[in-house]
Design a protein around this motif. Structure first.
Motif, PDB file in Angstrom:
ATOM      1  N   GLU A  16       3.269  -2.945   6.656  1.00 53.04           N
ATOM      2  CA  GLU A  16       4.227  -3.808   5.971  1.00 53.04           C
ATOM      3  C   GLU A  16       5.671  -3.373   6.241  1.00 53.04           C
ATOM      4  O   GLU A  16       6.068  -2.259   5.878  1.00 53.04           O
ATOM      5  CB  GLU A  16       3.930  -3.762   4.469  1.00 53.04           C
ATOM      6  CG  GLU A  16       2.451  -4.015   4.139  1.00 53.04           C
ATOM      7  CD  GLU A  16       2.054  -3.493   2.772  1.00 53.04           C
ATOM      8  OE1 GLU A  16       2.950  -3.223   1.937  1.00 53.04           O
ATOM      9  OE2 GLU A  16       0.843  -3.365   2.520  1.00 53.04           O
TER      10      GLU A  16
ATOM     11  N   ARG B 219       6.412 -14.328  -4.121  1.00 50.19           N
ATOM     12  CA  ARG B 219       5.068 -14.694  -3.638  1.00 50.19           C
ATOM     13  C   ARG B 219       4.299 -15.560  -4.632  1.00 50.19           C
ATOM     14  O   ARG B 219       3.192 -16.008  -4.328  1.00 50.19           O
ATOM     15  CB  ARG B 219       4.262 -13.436  -3.305  1.00 50.19           C
ATOM     16  CG  ARG B 219       3.925 -12.583  -4.520  1.00 50.19           C
ATOM     17  CD  ARG B 219       3.014 -11.415  -4.143  1.00 50.19           C
ATOM     18  NE  ARG B 219       2.658 -10.639  -5.336  1.00 50.19           N
ATOM     19  CZ  ARG B 219       1.672  -9.747  -5.344  1.00 50.19           C
ATOM     20  NH1 ARG B 219       0.974  -9.519  -4.229  1.00 50.19           N
ATOM     21  NH2 ARG B 219       1.396  -9.079  -6.440  1.00 50.19           N
TER      22      ARG B 219
ATOM     23  N   ASP C 170      -2.360   4.533   1.012  1.00 54.69           N
ATOM     24  CA  ASP C 170      -1.278   3.741   0.413  1.00 54.69           C
ATOM     25  C   ASP C 170       0.000   4.559   0.541  1.00 54.69           C
ATOM     26  O   ASP C 170       0.309   5.384  -0.315  1.00 54.69           O
ATOM     27  CB  ASP C 170      -1.583   3.454  -1.059  1.00 54.69           C
ATOM     28  CG  ASP C 170      -0.653   2.388  -1.620  1.00 54.69           C
ATOM     29  OD1 ASP C 170      -0.879   1.979  -2.777  1.00 54.69           O
ATOM     30  OD2 ASP C 170       0.273   1.965  -0.901  1.00 54.69           O
TER      31      ASP C 170
ATOM     32  N   ARG D 268      -4.350 -13.269  -1.753  1.00 54.66           N
ATOM     33  CA  ARG D 268      -4.884 -11.953  -1.326  1.00 54.66           C
ATOM     34  C   ARG D 268      -5.099 -12.026   0.185  1.00 54.66           C
ATOM     35  O   ARG D 268      -6.181 -12.318   0.686  1.00 54.66           O
ATOM     36  CB  ARG D 268      -6.209 -11.671  -2.035  1.00 54.66           C
ATOM     37  CG  ARG D 268      -6.892 -10.367  -1.559  1.00 54.66           C
ATOM     38  CD  ARG D 268      -6.135  -9.137  -1.904  1.00 54.66           C
ATOM     39  NE  ARG D 268      -5.936  -9.028  -3.357  1.00 54.66           N
ATOM     40  CZ  ARG D 268      -4.979  -8.306  -3.916  1.00 54.66           C
ATOM     41  NH1 ARG D 268      -4.141  -7.646  -3.143  1.00 54.66           N
ATOM     42  NH2 ARG D 268      -4.854  -8.263  -5.225  1.00 54.66           N
TER      43      ARG D 268
ATOM     44  N   HIS E 165       4.293  -8.372   3.300  1.00 57.74           N
ATOM     45  CA  HIS E 165       3.040  -7.652   2.991  1.00 57.74           C
ATOM     46  C   HIS E 165       1.911  -8.139   3.922  1.00 57.74           C
ATOM     47  O   HIS E 165       0.915  -8.700   3.474  1.00 57.74           O
ATOM     48  CB  HIS E 165       2.675  -7.909   1.527  1.00 57.74           C
ATOM     49  CG  HIS E 165       1.742  -6.901   0.931  1.00 57.74           C
ATOM     50  ND1 HIS E 165       0.430  -6.780   1.329  1.00 57.74           N
ATOM     51  CD2 HIS E 165       1.918  -5.988  -0.043  1.00 57.74           C
ATOM     52  CE1 HIS E 165      -0.147  -5.823   0.607  1.00 57.74           C
ATOM     53  NE2 HIS E 165       0.713  -5.324  -0.208  1.00 57.74           N
TER      54      HIS E 165
END
Ligand code: TA6
Length: 288
Positions: free
Chosen positions: A263, A83, A202, A57, A157
Motif C-alpha cells: 500500500e 472509502r 502488518d 474488502r 489500500h
C-alpha cells in the motif's frame, strides 16, 4: 478511440481496445477489478460488500483523511470516510494517447450523514484512475478550500492478487525503518532484500525513498512494480490464516494465500496542507 467508458448506476467500467479493463464503484471510488488479457490482477473477497453497506474488502480502497488507529483521534471510522462515501463521477479526462483516465470527486456534502461534521475541514478531493497498457495509476488531488491549514493521511489500500503469498518476495524495502503492528508497534530496520509472508504481516515502512520501486515477486519472478509519487510510506499487510479467520467479510478464509497488500501512502506522519492550496500524490502499478 482507444477505449470505452461506461457509467452504470453504481460503477464505471473502462475497457481499452488492447483488452485491459477496470471497474470502479462510485461507493468509495473503489477499484474492484483490473483485468489484463482477461486475467484479474486485484484480489476481492467473495464476501465483499459491493452495495455500499460497508467498505469493499479488496480491490483498492482509498484511505483518507486518516489511517488505521489514528482514525479514532479524528472520531472517524478506521481508515477515514473516503472509502465509505458515495463519490461523483466527473467523467473521462484522458491526457495520454494510450491510456484512459476517469475522475471522481468528493466534497463534504457527499460524506454519509452520520459522519458529517466529525471532520469539519473544508476539503475537495479529485481521484483519478488511469488505465494503460500493463499499467494502472491512481492519483489523488487534495484541495484545502478553507482559510486555515489542516493535516491528513492518505493511502491506496491495494490488494494484489498472487498465486501463492507464501512464495511472494517484496523487494525495495531494504534498510527502511518499519513499524510492526503485529509486534505491538515496535520499530526495526529491514535487514532483508526481500520481505516475505511467513505469518500475519502488518508493517508500515516509513520514508521509503520515492526513487525506489516496490517490486512484488512470485516464486522469484517480478509480477507487479509500484512507483510512488509524493507518497513516502509503504504498508505491507497479509492477515495470514489466523487473521483471515477474524475478518468476517474475508472469504474464502484460505484467500490470504492469494493476496498481498502493498500500500502506497503517507501515513507514518500527518501531511499539512495550507489554506487554499492543493496536494497531489499517486501510485503507478506496472505489470512486470
Ligand atoms: O493496511 C493494513 C491495515 O491497517 C491492517 O492493520 C488491517 O486493519 C487492514 O488495514 C484492513 O483494515 P480494514 O479496516 O479494511 O479491515
Amino acid at each position: 478511440a482507444k477505449g470505452s467508458v461506461d457509467l452504470s448506476s453504481d460503477r464505471v467500467r473502462v475497457t481499452l481496445k488492447t483488452g485491459e479493463s477496470i471497474e470502479v464503484l462510485l461507493y468509495g471510488a473503489t477499484v474492484t477489478s483490473w483485468k489484463v488479457d482477461g486475467e484479474e490482477k486485484l484480489w476481492v473477497s467473495e464476501a465483499a460488500k459491493l452495495d455500499g453497506t460497508k467498505p469493499v474488502r479488496g480491490g483498492i480502497p482509498l484511505v483518507f483523511p486518516c489511517f488505521g488507529p489514528n482514525s479514532s483521534a479524528l472520531n472517524l471510522p478506521q481508515h477515514g470516510f473516503a472509502r465509505l462515501s458515495n463519490w461523483s463521477f466527473l467523467g473521462e479526462n484522458s491526457e495520454e494517447p494510450s491510456s484512459v483516465q476517469v475522475d471522481f470527486g468528493l466534497s463534504p456534502s457527499n460524506i454519509p450523514d452520520e459522519l458529517k461534521g466529525k471532520w469539519d475541514q473544508n476539503f475537495g478531493l479529485i481521484y483519478s484512475v488511469i488505465l494503460g497498457q500493463k499499467t494502472l495509476q491512481t492519483k489523488l488531488v487534495v484541495q484545502n478550500e478553507g482559510e486555515e491549514k489542516w493535516e491528513f493521511q492518505v493511502l491506496f489500500h491495494t490488494y494484489f492478487k498472487v498465486s501463492n503469498a507464501e512464495k511472494v518476495s517484496i523487494k525495495g524495502l531494504k534498510d527502511v525503518t518499519y513499524t510492526d503492528k503485529v509486534l505491538g508497534g515496535t520499530t526495526a530496520s529491514e535487514d532483508n532484500e526481500s520481505v516475505t509472508i511467513t505469518g500475519e504481516t502488518d508493517r508500515v515502512y516509513a520514508k521509503v525513498p520515492t526513487d525506489r520501486e516496490t517490486v512484488i515477486e512470485q516464486d522469484g519472478k517480478a509480477v507487479f512494480s509500484v512507483k510512488r509519487k509524493n507518497l513516502e510510506d509503504v504498508v505491507v499487510w497479509n492477515p495470514h490464516a489466523a487473521g483471515a479467520e477474524k475478518i468476517g467479510d474475508f472469504e474464502p478464509k484460505e484467500g490470504w494465500k492469494e493476496m498481498v497488500c502493498v500500500e502506497a501512502g503517507s501515513v507514518g506522519e500527518w501531511t499539512t496542507i495550507e489554506g487554499g492550496s492543493v496536494w497531489e500524490g499517486g501510485q503507478i502499478i506496472t505489470l512486470a
